[in-house]
Design an enzyme around this catalytic site. Sequence first.
Site, mmCIF file in Angstrom:
data_model
loop_
_atom_site.group_PDB
_atom_site.id
_atom_site.type_symbol
_atom_site.label_atom_id
_atom_site.label_comp_id
_atom_site.label_asym_id
_atom_site.label_seq_id
_atom_site.Cartn_x
_atom_site.Cartn_y
_atom_site.Cartn_z
ATOM 1 N N TRP A 49 0.887 -1.141 0.000
ATOM 2 C CA TRP A 49 0.000 0.000 0.000
ATOM 3 C C TRP A 49 0.929 1.195 0.000
ATOM 4 O O TRP A 49 1.991 1.150 0.623
ATOM 5 C CB TRP A 49 -0.803 0.091 1.289
ATOM 6 C CG TRP A 49 -1.922 -0.839 1.552
ATOM 7 C CD1 TRP A 49 -1.956 -1.793 2.533
ATOM 8 C CD2 TRP A 49 -3.223 -0.887 0.928
ATOM 9 N NE1 TRP A 49 -3.177 -2.413 2.529
ATOM 10 C CE2 TRP A 49 -3.973 -1.880 1.558
ATOM 11 C CE3 TRP A 49 -3.818 -0.167 -0.119
ATOM 12 C CZ2 TRP A 49 -5.274 -2.194 1.194
ATOM 13 C CZ3 TRP A 49 -5.117 -0.480 -0.482
ATOM 14 C CH2 TRP A 49 -5.842 -1.478 0.160
ATOM 15 N N ARG A 96 14.306 0.192 1.638
ATOM 16 C CA ARG A 96 14.828 0.141 0.269
ATOM 17 C C ARG A 96 15.951 1.163 0.111
ATOM 18 O O ARG A 96 16.954 0.901 -0.550
ATOM 19 C CB ARG A 96 13.703 0.433 -0.726
ATOM 20 C CG ARG A 96 14.060 0.194 -2.175
ATOM 21 C CD ARG A 96 13.091 0.885 -3.104
ATOM 22 N NE ARG A 96 11.751 0.323 -3.116
ATOM 23 C CZ ARG A 96 11.381 -0.726 -3.853
ATOM 24 N NH1 ARG A 96 12.268 -1.351 -4.608
ATOM 25 N NH2 ARG A 96 10.139 -1.149 -3.842
ATOM 26 N N HIS A 110 6.749 -8.861 1.918
ATOM 27 C CA HIS A 110 5.686 -7.880 1.690
ATOM 28 C C HIS A 110 4.483 -8.479 0.961
ATOM 29 O O HIS A 110 3.471 -7.808 0.814
ATOM 30 C CB HIS A 110 6.210 -6.691 0.882
ATOM 31 C CG HIS A 110 7.230 -5.858 1.607
ATOM 32 N ND1 HIS A 110 6.960 -4.607 2.109
ATOM 33 C CD2 HIS A 110 8.527 -6.109 1.914
ATOM 34 C CE1 HIS A 110 8.038 -4.115 2.686
ATOM 35 N NE2 HIS A 110 9.008 -5.008 2.584
ATOM 36 N N HIS A 173 -1.383 -7.914 -3.023
ATOM 37 C CA HIS A 173 -0.218 -8.448 -2.299
ATOM 38 C C HIS A 173 -0.402 -9.921 -1.946
ATOM 39 O O HIS A 173 0.469 -10.532 -1.309
ATOM 40 C CB HIS A 173 0.071 -7.622 -1.043
ATOM 41 C CG HIS A 173 0.899 -6.410 -1.339
ATOM 42 N ND1 HIS A 173 2.201 -6.263 -0.933
ATOM 43 C CD2 HIS A 173 0.612 -5.307 -2.059
ATOM 44 C CE1 HIS A 173 2.676 -5.116 -1.365
ATOM 45 N NE2 HIS A 173 1.735 -4.507 -2.061
ATOM 46 N N HIS A 197 -1.061 -2.635 -9.991
ATOM 47 C CA HIS A 197 -0.587 -2.658 -8.604
ATOM 48 C C HIS A 197 -0.565 -1.247 -8.001
ATOM 49 O O HIS A 197 -1.008 -1.032 -6.882
ATOM 50 C CB HIS A 197 0.798 -3.306 -8.537
ATOM 51 C CG HIS A 197 1.190 -3.659 -7.142
ATOM 52 N ND1 HIS A 197 0.972 -4.889 -6.587
ATOM 53 C CD2 HIS A 197 1.743 -2.900 -6.155
ATOM 54 C CE1 HIS A 197 1.382 -4.897 -5.330
ATOM 55 N NE2 HIS A 197 1.861 -3.700 -5.048
HETATM 56 N N1 ADE Z 1 6.435 -8.977 -6.482
HETATM 57 C C1 ADE Z 1 6.034 -10.215 -6.830
HETATM 58 N N2 ADE Z 1 4.777 -10.437 -6.428
HETATM 59 C C2 ADE Z 1 4.362 -9.322 -5.798
HETATM 60 C C3 ADE Z 1 3.174 -8.939 -5.150
HETATM 61 N N3 ADE Z 1 2.127 -9.759 -5.073
HETATM 62 N N4 ADE Z 1 3.114 -7.713 -4.613
HETATM 63 C C4 ADE Z 1 4.170 -6.883 -4.689
HETATM 64 N N5 ADE Z 1 5.315 -7.171 -5.292
HETATM 65 C C5 ADE Z 1 5.421 -8.397 -5.841
HETATM 66 ZN ZN ZN Z 2 5.172 -3.443 1.882
HETATM 67 ZN ZN ZN Z 3 2.341 -2.817 -3.179
#
Ligand code: ADE
Ligand code: ZN
Ligand code: ZN
Length: 289
Positions: A49, A96, A110, A173, A197
Amino acid sequence: MAEAGIRRGKLMLSGGVAVGRSLHMQRLFSTFALALVATLLCAPPALAWGPRGHRIVARLAEAQLTPQAWAEAQRLLALRGAQHLSDVANWADDLRNTDPALFQRTRRMHFVNFHSGDCIYDPPRDCRRGECAVAAIEKYSAILANRANPPAKRAEALAFVVHFVGDIHQPLHADYRHDAGGNDFQVRWHGRGTNLHKVWDSLMLDSTHLSAAQYTRKLQAEDSSIATGGTPVEWAEESCRIDRDDGVYPRTHFIDQAYVDRELPIAEQRLRQAGARLAALLNRDLGNG
Ligand code: ADE
Ligand code: ZN
Ligand code: ZN
């Protein structure tokens, strides 16, 4: 990826610099353009998020803590120079830049990728080496709950738990498609290209122009009844089923107002659930000292 991008950048530049420019200007230009190209080519997939979503989850949770859990949380937060859960909610993403080595070690925590559309969590398949959001929440929750652990370690675990409980409720996620949680699913959003995403991490939430504090109050005012129980496995499986069943993936790859009208309430419900469940988890782990 980063290295390939940088090499590609150099190649383009060495062929494209105009004759007659001073060596100094060429170097300056090259450095700038190289950085630009590297940034554009190598922007890593979003991992959470956005900051707003995580702060909202933390604020919702904090308002639901028992006095006992809140006192213990404050003691641990103080060790990190923080006063509120929202102050540490984005630390796991900030790594990061602030601690790339720790970020690499925790990068896969994550999210969790289901490898089948049945959305049934299968640890050997979906969480190899225990590196996924489900196992991460279990791991850091246990560290947090154990008062024999050094306080600094428990304070770090608190920051991880606040973040990962948020992440696991972001439907993408805990996805079942092989597209890095929609990072590889390109969409049009207000006339420009982005990926699905990002739409879910931040663009939909940010488009309301509500601050985290304002958004939290709005969600509290609309509070619907939320099941606070459940386990990280169940939260991830719920997320996966939302991706599968609730129109999250637009067939047209076009995010229009109808999409936002339909999906933003789902995102908001996930924030409410994340907040309530994070509070329940912390009340258990930090209560009854
Ligand atoms: N990288 C690979 N799969 C992911 C996900 N579901 N969410 C965020 N980054 C990713
Ligand atoms: Zn995160
Ligand atoms: Zn994300």
